[in-house]
Design an enzyme around this catalytic site. Structure first.
Site, PDB file in Angstrom:
ATOM      1  N   LYS A 287       1.146  -1.098  -0.339  1.00  0.00           N
ATOM      2  CA  LYS A 287      -0.320  -0.040  -0.033  1.00  0.00           C
ATOM      3  C   LYS A 287       0.454   1.197  -0.158  1.00  0.00           C
ATOM      4  CE  LYS A 287      -3.778  -1.590   3.192  1.00  0.00           C
ATOM      5  NZ  LYS A 287      -5.426  -1.803   1.806  1.00  0.00           N
ATOM      6  N   ARG A 361      -9.674 -11.954   2.022  1.00  0.00           N
ATOM      7  CA  ARG A 361     -10.913 -13.379   1.160  1.00  0.00           C
ATOM      8  C   ARG A 361      -9.812 -14.252   1.379  1.00  0.00           C
ATOM      9  NH1 ARG A 361     -11.654  -9.668  -4.200  1.00  0.00           N
ATOM     10  NH2 ARG A 361     -11.269  -8.603  -2.833  1.00  0.00           N
TER      11      ARG A 361
HETATM   12  N1  BES Z   1      -7.732  -4.422   4.511  1.00  0.00           N
HETATM   13  C1  BES Z   1      -8.181  -3.436   3.401  1.00  0.00           C
HETATM   14  C2  BES Z   1      -9.512  -3.317   3.367  1.00  0.00           C
HETATM   15  C3  BES Z   1      -9.768  -1.482   3.644  1.00  0.00           C
HETATM   16  C4  BES Z   1      -9.462  -0.845   3.050  1.00  0.00           C
HETATM   17  C5  BES Z   1     -10.106  -1.519   5.279  1.00  0.00           C
HETATM   18  C6  BES Z   1      -9.643   0.504   4.552  1.00  0.00           C
HETATM   19  C7  BES Z   1     -10.027  -0.445   5.829  1.00  0.00           C
HETATM   20  C8  BES Z   1     -10.258   0.744   5.160  1.00  0.00           C
HETATM   21  C9  BES Z   1      -8.096  -5.230   2.689  1.00  0.00           C
HETATM   22  O1  BES Z   1      -7.061  -5.574   2.197  1.00  0.00           O
HETATM   23  C10 BES Z   1      -7.857  -4.440   0.641  1.00  0.00           C
HETATM   24  O2  BES Z   1      -6.842  -3.931   0.976  1.00  0.00           O
HETATM   25  N2  BES Z   1      -8.972  -4.492   0.018  1.00  0.00           N
HETATM   26  C11 BES Z   1      -7.965  -4.075  -1.683  1.00  0.00           C
HETATM   27  C12 BES Z   1      -8.415  -5.433  -2.438  1.00  0.00           C
HETATM   28  C13 BES Z   1      -8.386  -5.109  -3.833  1.00  0.00           C
HETATM   29  C14 BES Z   1      -6.659  -4.887  -3.677  1.00  0.00           C
HETATM   30  C15 BES Z   1      -9.034  -5.963  -4.427  1.00  0.00           C
HETATM   31  C16 BES Z   1      -8.929  -2.882  -1.238  1.00  0.00           C
HETATM   32  O3  BES Z   1     -10.024  -2.715  -0.861  1.00  0.00           O
HETATM   33  O4  BES Z   1      -7.935  -1.551  -2.584  1.00  0.00           O
HETATM   34 MN    MN Z   2      -5.404  -5.551   1.897  1.00  0.00          MN
END
Ligand code: BES
Ligand code: MN
Ligand code: ZN
Length: 513
Positions: A287, A361
């Site tokens: 990230k 997931r």
């Molecule tokens: N933990 C994150 C989702 C999240 C984002 C929770 C902001 C709380 C606040 C999750 O693991 C994630 O990174 N999801 C990605 C999925 C994508 C790569 C398909 C997302 O939502 O960007």
């Molecule tokens: Mn994630």
């Protein structure tokens, strides 16, 4: 934590530091725009019936959560009166809703930080109202001070803002069974919910999967819950490719925790599954800065499941509840899973990992498949799963997806009953195509549009045949980055705990769906 008692005492004689009263807005009244809410008659009388006028002079509007402090009238043991806004006065013969009372009590309790004792003279008509005020007080008084000087320094605690010590609820019936039960319920649920908040707020260098499992183990022991912890060796032996794949990049190894609360009178069995990523860096699909500062919150689903199972045990609910905590830290390193790797999941399916940041997931898929083996009457998973769900519903509402429309509605109703904002979301079959993989059975990513639904569709593939399942995406409401409001503090909120507890209660009495 704040101690809660019920009392029939009159407000003037109460030996406390503050008396809380409610104030509401009226429109089109000749006598002014404010009215003191029922329950505070004795207080108003001591101001010669002029409390509403005094508050108006001080600039109060009666708006929800607004707090106005004023000196107590003569003859009062308490030095301070705190008026909290309840919003609009209900129509004639109407009552303030439980959620209005919960929020007002929460706002008042937070404003009383640094105070030892307070009496709450809010409009309580029945046991349910008393429970709501109690919950509001206990949840609103919460603060996370473990890493601040006030945690260890009595002087700092006194000058600073230690949470309200004791709350006495006036207007209830202390000897009435229903009132007693309502307060006991409020205490059990709020204490466990606050413990979930503590876990969420604990920095990730102190709360890794092993530490989380240890906390769960200790609590389970205390409350007669059976607990089983699978460490990395047991996970390898069991073939948990999803959980191991996500944890592979971290120096802290993953865990799968199973908590089993059983009641001899149970007719039904619920399984709760929580995403427990103790820190989500994104992994190799790292990230960017600006997106990882709050990622200690990525175990909020597991914290909610843990809290709900313990609360169910404390409330002796006549239902079996199994909690599954899928715990891992998502980090980049030489041993981390790469985009392009294929994982063999617990269910036997293979997953091509196209984005290591879609890790939730993967751990959930293993835990859901495992939970399915026991054939529970329903599975509910809770996860901070997608940013897409935040884009869709904002940061106070969680999304509900399910493989059964009636069950999705039942979960939504349960959430509404306890004052949690939630909304049903679809699982459109056509979005599955986007997860087709040339190499494996499925990819862990699909189309960008509808990303929250894509994640839900991925999970659905791992639910056992014929099992009713719902998925709560709490990415928005799990962590409050803005200012506190109502009974919701900054930071970890404990989202979904009360909905899960309500689901267990409804299932116990055969009223679900
Ligand atoms: N933990 C994150 C989702 C999240 C984002 C929770 C902001 C709380 C606040 C999750 O693991 C994630 O990174 N999801 C990605 C999925 C994508 C790569 C398909 C997302 O939502 O960007
Ligand atoms: Mn994630
Ligand atoms: Zn995540």
């Amino acid at each position: 934590m704040t101690a809660l008692t019920l009392s029939t005492a009159a407000a003037p004689g109460l030996r406390v530091d503050a008396i809380v009263v409610g104030v509401a807005k009226v429109t089109g009244s000749a006598s002014g725009d404010l009215v003191v809410a029922p329950g505070a008659e004795a207080v108003d009388k001591a101001y010669d019936g002029r409390l509403a006028g005094v508050l108006e002079t001080l600039g109060a509007s009666g708006g929800e959560g607004e707090v106005t402090k004023l000196p107590a009238p003569s003859g009062f043991k308490a030095p301070l009166v705190l008026a909290v806004g309840l919003g609009a006065l209900p129509e004639k013969d109407g009552s303030f809703s439980a959620e209005t009372l919960r929020r007002a009590a929460g706002a008042a309790a937070r404003a009383l930080a640094g105070t030892k004792k307070a009496g709450f003279a809010l409009p309580v008509e029945d046991a349910a109202d008393a429970g709501a005020v109690g919950e509001g007080v206990l949840l609103g008084a919460y603060s996370f001070d473990a890493y601040k000087d006030i945690a260890k320094d009595a002087k700092a605690a006194k000058n600073g803002k230690a949470p309200l010590g004791e709350a006495t609820l006036l207007g209830g019936k202390p000897r009435d069974k229903a009132f007693k039960a309502a307060l006991e319920r409020a205490t059990a649920v709020s204490e466990e919910l606050n413990r979930a908040r503590d876990l969420i707020n604990t920095p990730p260098n102190d709360l890794n999967p092993e530490a989380f499992a240890a906390v769960a183990q200790a609590a389970a022991k205390e409350h007669g819950i059976k607990v089983q912890v699978l460490d990395e060796k047991a996970l390898a032996k069991g073939g948990y490719g999803g959980i191991l794949g996500v944890g592979a990049g971290s120096a802290s190894t993953p865990r799968l925790v199973k908590l089993s609360y059983t009641s001899s009178k149970a007719k039904k069995h619920l399984a709760f599954v929580g995403k427990g990523i103790t820190y989500d860096s994104g992994g190799i699909s790292l990230k960017p800065a600006g997106h990882n500062e709050t990622m200690k919150c990525d175990m909020s689903g597991a914290a909610a499941v843990f809290a709900a199972v313990v609360a169910a045990a404390r409330l002796n609910l006549e239902v079996n509840v199994t909690g599954w905590l899928a715990l891992a830290e998502n980090m980049p390193s030489g041993s981390a899973t790469r985009p392009g790797d294929v994982l063999r999941m617990y269910s036997g399916k293979t997953v091509e990992v196209l984005n290591t940041d879609a890790e939730g997931r993967l751990v959930l898929a293993d835990a859901i498949a495992k939970a399915s083996e026991e054939n529970p009457d329903a599975i509910v998973d809770v996860a901070t799963l997608t940013g897409a769900m935040m884009l869709a519903l904002g940061n106070r509402t969680f999304g509900i997806m399910a493989n059964d429309d009636a069950f999705r509605s039942a979960v939504h109703e349960a959430a509404e009953e306890v004052g949690e904002a939630a909304w049903p979301m679809p699982l459109p079959e056509h979005l599955k195509k986007g997860m087709d993989s040339p190499t494996a059975d499925i990819a862990n990513m699909g189309e960008r549009y509808g990303g929250g639904l894509v994640a839900g569709l991925f999970l659905k593939e791992f639910v056992g045949e014929g099992i009713t399942w719902a998925h709560l995406d709490i990415a928005g409401p799990a962590f409050n980055e803005q200012g506190p409001f109502g009974y919701t503090p900054k930071g970890g909120t404990g989202s979904a705990v009360r909905t899960l507890v309500r689901l267990a209660e409804l299932t116990a009495v055969g009223d679900l769906g």
